[in-house]
Design an enzyme around this catalytic site. Structure first.
Site, PDB file in Angstrom:
ATOM      1  N   LYS A  99      25.109  48.529 101.202  1.00 48.26           N
ATOM      2  CA  LYS A  99      24.342  49.405 101.869  1.00 48.26           C
ATOM      3  C   LYS A  99      25.216  49.920 103.119  1.00 48.26           C
ATOM      4  O   LYS A  99      25.586  48.865 104.093  1.00 48.26           O
ATOM      5  CB  LYS A  99      23.078  48.901 102.512  1.00 48.26           C
ATOM      6  CG  LYS A  99      21.875  48.860 101.235  1.00 48.26           C
ATOM      7  CD  LYS A  99      20.544  48.345 101.940  1.00 48.26           C
ATOM      8  CE  LYS A  99      19.659  49.394 102.333  1.00 48.26           C
ATOM      9  NZ  LYS A  99      18.298  48.863 102.723  1.00 48.26           N
TER      10      LYS A  99
HETATM   11  C1  E4P Z   1      15.026  49.715 102.476  1.00 46.64           C
HETATM   12  O1  E4P Z   1      16.152  49.937 102.095  1.00 46.64           O
HETATM   13  C2  E4P Z   1      14.898  50.244 103.843  1.00 46.64           C
HETATM   14  O2  E4P Z   1      15.801  49.397 104.711  1.00 46.64           O
HETATM   15  C3  E4P Z   1      13.552  49.841 104.213  1.00 46.64           C
HETATM   16  O3  E4P Z   1      12.539  50.380 103.258  1.00 46.64           O
HETATM   17  C4  E4P Z   1      13.021  50.299 105.738  1.00 46.64           C
HETATM   18  O4  E4P Z   1      11.449  50.349 105.824  1.00 46.64           O
HETATM   19  P1  E4P Z   1      11.010  50.243 107.290  1.00 46.64           P
HETATM   20  O5  E4P Z   1      11.066  51.662 107.708  1.00 46.64           O
HETATM   21  O6  E4P Z   1       9.427  49.952 107.037  1.00 46.64           O
HETATM   22  O7  E4P Z   1      11.614  49.240 108.141  1.00 46.64           O
END
Ligand code: E4P
Length: 285
Positions: free
Chosen positions: A108
């Protein structure tokens, strides 16, 4: 069991392998898992603890390896540490290290200039990537353009639906717009709906034809309790209070550097991930 008419892949959004086990037991399948620095900081074994910089990486490695061993056929997203000053080279160094941890990693990167540079190099080097903190179509178009050389399955795009909702914009419109924009393309980028806050987000994403949804365990439980619906008939939508996000006509064939990718929520998101990660570290150690 996975519904036979479900095309969307279902991922767990969590930094805790115990939840991976629970999700597998609950659904009978799991196509992957996404992690991020905030989720790792919420792992019960990390809460209240302070690590050295090396120890925290070892901890993350342990988490990722355990998750990977539970879903060897799936994908596990591992996020680089980045703050506003992190360079492409620094991200690539981390990525190479993470990629050696497990055979099924997607790396990521934040969807900012340095992250896109890193993604462009990564896919050319045969690495899989998941571009995160995506909040508008220009960013989605830039991801498409930066990773043009890659094949389906190697590139995920993570649009954050819940964080748009949080500020009064209809995040699901953004998902629909992104899927529509990618429609005439070659399909090399898979849309992975992230920041899912409700069963409504979850089922609507399936209806819209999202490639992947990553969801907190709590929502996977609700979905299982409802009998794993793939249409929203069984839910009541309440997105009426949210401002619609209009579709933008964007040409996917431009060089990625030409899109205006700046977004306030991406910058804020990077800051929060960095601060949650740094919160785990005791610099005197
Ligand atoms: C996943 O890849 C993301 O980092 C995550 O879904 C972010 O979620 P949030 O906005 O609830 O922190």
């Amino acid at each position: 069991m996975k519904p036979s008419n479900l095309k969307t892949k279902i991922f767990l959004d969590s930094g805790d392998p115990k939840e991976t086990r629970e999700a597998l037991a609950l659904l009978g399948f799991l196509d992957g898992q996404t992690t991020n620095p905030s989720l790792v900081a919420k792992n019960p074994e990390a809460v209240g603890k302070k690590f050295s910089a090396a120890e925290v990486l070892n901890f993350y490695e342990g988490v990722v390896k355990e998750v990977s061993s539970l879903i060897p056929q799936g994908s596990v997203s591992v996020e680089v540490y980045a703050d506003k000053d992190t360079s492409c080279e620094e991200m690539l160094d981390q990525a190479k290290n993470f990629y050696a941890w497990i055979p099924n990693a997607h790396i990521k990167y934040p969807t900012v200039t340095e992250g896109l540079k890193a993604a462009e190099i990564s896919v050319k080097d045969g690495m899989r990537v998941n571009m995160t903190l995506v909040f508008n179509q220009a960013q989605a178009a830039a991801v498409y353009a930066a990773t043009r050389s890659s094949k389906k399955g190697d590139v995920f795009l993570s649009p954050f639906v819940g964080r748009l909702d949080d500020r009064g914009e209809n995040g699901m419109d953004f998902i629909a717009n992104t899927i529509k924009m990618y429609q005439p393309g070659d399909g090399h980028v898979e849309v992975l709906v992230a920041s899912v806050r409700s069963i409504d987000h979850f089922v609507k994403s399936i209806e819209l034809g999202a490639d992947i949804i990553t969801s907190p365990l709590k929502i996977l439980k609700q979905w299982a309790e409802l009998g794993m619906p793939v249409t929203s008939k069984q839910q009541t939508a309440d997105s009426n209070q949210l401002r619609p996000i209009p579709y933008e006509e964007l040409d996917l064939n431009r060089p990625w550097q030409e899109y205006n990718i700046q977004h306030e929520l991406t910058d804020k998101g990077i800051e929060k991930f960095a601060s949650d990660w740094n919160g785990l570290i005791d610099k005197s150690k």
